[in-house]
Design a protein around this motif. Structure first.
Motif, PDB file in Angstrom:
ATOM      1  N   GLY A 181      -7.990  -5.776  -3.708  1.00 13.71           N
ATOM      2  CA  GLY A 181      -8.897  -4.661  -3.909  1.00 13.71           C
ATOM      3  C   GLY A 181      -9.700  -4.291  -2.690  1.00 13.71           C
ATOM      4  N   ALA A 182     -11.003  -4.081  -2.899  1.00  8.46           N
ATOM      5  CA  ALA A 182     -11.876  -3.599  -1.830  1.00  8.46           C
ATOM      6  C   ALA A 182     -11.960  -4.581  -0.670  1.00  8.46           C
ATOM      7  N   LYS A 233       2.839  -6.289   5.782  1.00  6.97           N
ATOM      8  CA  LYS A 233       2.968  -4.833   5.914  1.00  6.97           C
ATOM      9  C   LYS A 233       3.029  -4.137   4.562  1.00  6.97           C
ATOM     10  N   ASN A 234       3.581  -4.801   3.553  1.00  5.04           N
ATOM     11  CA  ASN A 234       3.658  -4.162   2.240  1.00  5.04           C
ATOM     12  C   ASN A 234       2.276  -3.783   1.724  1.00  5.04           C
ATOM     13  N   ALA A 235       1.295  -4.648   2.006  1.00  2.00           N
ATOM     14  CA  ALA A 235      -0.075  -4.356   1.574  1.00  2.00           C
ATOM     15  C   ALA A 235      -0.595  -3.094   2.246  1.00  2.00           C
ATOM     16  N   ARG A 259       1.285   0.085   0.750  1.00  2.31           N
ATOM     17  CA  ARG A 259       0.840   0.440  -0.602  1.00  2.31           C
ATOM     18  C   ARG A 259      -0.410   1.307  -0.568  1.00  2.31           C
ATOM     19  N   ARG A 260      -1.179   1.193   0.512  1.00  4.14           N
ATOM     20  CA  ARG A 260      -2.428   1.947   0.629  1.00  4.14           C
ATOM     21  C   ARG A 260      -2.296   3.174   1.522  1.00  4.14           C
ATOM     22  N   TRP A 261      -1.527   3.043   2.582  1.00  6.51           N
ATOM     23  CA  TRP A 261      -1.328   4.141   3.527  1.00  6.51           C
ATOM     24  C   TRP A 261       0.167   4.271   3.786  1.00  6.51           C
ATOM     25  N   ALA A 263       0.310   7.183  10.603  1.00 10.28           N
ATOM     26  CA  ALA A 263      -0.653   8.266  10.813  1.00 10.28           C
ATOM     27  C   ALA A 263      -1.805   8.180   9.815  1.00 10.28           C
ATOM     28  N   ALA A 264      -1.480   7.951   8.552  1.00 12.24           N
ATOM     29  CA  ALA A 264      -2.520   7.865   7.526  1.00 12.24           C
ATOM     30  C   ALA A 264      -3.457   6.696   7.804  1.00 12.24           C
ATOM     31  N   LEU A 265      -2.897   5.568   8.223  1.00 15.67           N
ATOM     32  CA  LEU A 265      -3.731   4.408   8.533  1.00 15.67           C
ATOM     33  C   LEU A 265      -4.581   4.680   9.766  1.00 15.67           C
TER      34      LEU A 265
END
Length: 209
Positions: A20-21, A56-58, A61-63, A67-69
């Protein structure tokens, strides 16, 4: 008899698992550090994952892409450096925030943003991510809060609390950068943006008819 410490290949117990956070924060902190040290060109999902102590999967899953990261990491840097600006008056608040933005543009953090902007020519994902980030940035929220405080003090009509009004000083500041070709603008120009354009616009807003 000496007991050997197990290696990673032998199944060494993994570090405490974060979710999570807590994991989001660790990844963004690692990505921001990579941006500061290596710039966007040196930012990779592998390096961020290693630095954050995850896989990297983590990240994916978020970005969904680098570019998004990269844009999220820049936003993390920007949020951490944006000071509270409340001088008790609309003009003082506006000048303080515009001066901070001007100082940031010529700082190492500003260099990261300039690199991101330059890279958009070859990366459509990056351009889309930057536009999305700009639409909900902490800096935009700071200008809207500035206007809300002015309304509460009786310095501005409530109609002035509008995204177009709030973003105008930064639009003009970026235009100055483009015209001058330098990452800083003289302070008298900042004063002119506030006194000759922003304040008259804010005070002249009228109720919609």
């Amino acid at each position: 008899m000496t007991t050997q410490k197990p290696t990673a290949e032998q199944g060494e117990a993994p570090a405490r698992r974060r979710r999570g956070a807590a994991l989001d924060e660790a990844i963004l902190r690692a990505a921001a550090a990579e941006l500061r040290e290596s710039g966007y060109a040196g930012l990779t999902m592998d390096r961020v994952a290693r630095r954050a102590g995850t896989n990297k999967n983590a990240l994916y899953r978020r970005w969904p892409h680098r570019a998004a990261l990269g844009v999220a990491a820049y936003g993390y840097l920007a949020d951490a450096s944006l000071p509270a600006t409340d001088t008790g008056a609309l003009r003082g608040d506006a000048l303080a925030l515009l001066r901070q933005a001007n100082a940031t543009w010529s700082s190492p953090q500003g260099a990261v943003l300039r690199e991101l902007l330059a890279a958009t020519a070859e990366d459509p994902h990056l351009l889309a991510s930057l536009r999305e980030q700009a639409g909900g940035s902490t800096l935009n929220a700071a200008w809207l809060n500035l206007l809300s405080r002015a309304v509460a003090r009786g310095e501005a009509p409530v109609e002035a609390v509008h995204p177009r009004v709030a973003t105008l000083p930064m639009v003009l500041l970026r235009g100055e950068y483009a015209l001058r070709g330098t990452p800083t603008v003289p302070d008298p120009v900042l004063v002119e943006i506030v006194d000759e354009v922003f304040l008259p616009l804010v005070r002249g807003r009228a109720p919609n008819r």
